[in-house]
Scaffold this active site. Structure first.
Site, PDB file in Angstrom:
ATOM      1  CG  ASP A 179      -1.778  -1.090   1.434  1.00  9.67           C
ATOM      2  OD1 ASP A 179      -2.095  -1.725   0.435  1.00  9.67           O
ATOM      3  OD2 ASP A 179      -2.185  -1.351   2.593  1.00  9.67           O
TER       4      ASP A 179
HETATM    5  N1  URA Z   1      -1.280  -5.885   3.948  1.00 11.09           N
HETATM    6  C1  URA Z   1      -1.722  -4.616   3.940  1.00 11.09           C
HETATM    7  O1  URA Z   1      -2.743  -4.304   4.539  1.00 11.09           O
HETATM    8  N2  URA Z   1      -1.025  -3.713   3.242  1.00 11.09           N
HETATM    9  C2  URA Z   1       0.118  -3.983   2.581  1.00 11.09           C
HETATM   10  O2  URA Z   1       0.727  -3.102   1.972  1.00 11.09           O
HETATM   11  C3  URA Z   1       0.562  -5.314   2.607  1.00 11.09           C
HETATM   12  C4  URA Z   1      -0.146  -6.257   3.294  1.00 11.09           C
END
Ligand code: URA
Length: 252
Positions: free
Chosen positions: A113
């Site tokens: 993310d």
């Molecule tokens: N889980 C999440 O919520 N975000 C990420 O970036 C990776 C795994």
């Protein structure tokens, strides 16, 4: 034994983003391309594409970029998106500009993310990419989560149950392992890569992830000396660590 691939020089350099084939012809004529110190004036000639080419070829006096089949480990900074086309800062902006024109293209192996930091791999090797993200491989992804509220003590069993359902999904999550570091910090090991998975798992347990950082992929650790925004090329031994369970060292 596999044959060494060969390529026309102009085609090779163009596929690496150095410019068009006619630009490469002009550069070669002007003496801007050397191999083992000797000028290659004819960009139409075929050359063997060996892994040591970046050590032997110079373009305008600088070492040739890594040839196709590269794997990069990036310490992803916060605020950058794993996308080729979204607005705002993209992880690809960290790499040299001409690498955006490479063919095959470089892509992230899975995504983090925008507000997740840490270990992110990038490659132009489609087969490797699929091996790493394939659910059949069960490659472990280890995240350090900082939480808004204290852990209650029930999360570990819930995450490990293999019966946990996320909102809007019809298949339970594979068992995940929680290692509590403090009241509001934990390491979570997952083998899947569902959308916002870690944040949604803690949300389903009544908590909220304030910071998320990926520390490990299989046996491959984010090196402590790789600052956010820095990246390094991985060698074969380091790539093999991805598919190992135990933590290996990333000695140079
Ligand atoms: N889980 C999440 O919520 N975000 C990420 O970036 C990776 C795994």
């Amino acid at each position: 034994m596999a044959q060494t691939p060969s390529s026309r020089l102009d085609k090779l350099l163009s596929s690496m983003g150095y410019g068009s084939r006619s630009e490469m012809a002009r550069l070669a004529k002007a003496g801007g391309i050397t191999l083992d110190g000797a000028v290659l004036a004819d960009a139409g000639q075929r050359i063997p594409v060996t892994p040591d080419l970046p050590m032997r070829m110079k373009i305008d006096g600088a070492a040739l970029d890594p040839i196709a089949g590269l794997v990069l480990l990036l310490n992803k900074p916060l605020g950058m998106t794993c996308s080729h086309k979204e607005a705002g800062a993209l992880v690809y902006d960290i790499l040299p500009e001409r690498w955006k024109r490479r063919s095959p293209a470089i892509s992230t192996i899975g995504r983090l993310d925008k507000q997740t930091s840490g270990l992110l791999l990038l490659t132009d090797d489609g087969r490797l990419l699929h091996r790493v993200i394939s659910p059949k491989r069960h490659v472990k992804k280890i995240y350090r989560a900082t939480l808004a509220r204290p852990l209650t003590g029930t999360e570990g069993d819930l995450f490990a149950s293999g019966r946990m359902m996320l909102d809007g999904e019809d298949k339970p999550l594979a068992p995940a392992e929680l290692q509590v570091i403090s009241e509001t910090e934990a390491l979570l090991t997952v083998t899947e890569g569902r959308y916002h998975q870690v944040r949604r798992m803690f949300a389903a347990a009544g908590n909220h992830v304030e910071a998320l950082h990926r520390e490990r992929l299989g046996g491959l650790l984010l090196p402590a000396d790789l600052a956010p925004g820095q990246w390094k090329l991985l060698g074969e031994e380091e790539i093999a660590l991805i598919f190992q369970d135990s933590v290996g060292s990333l000695g140079d």
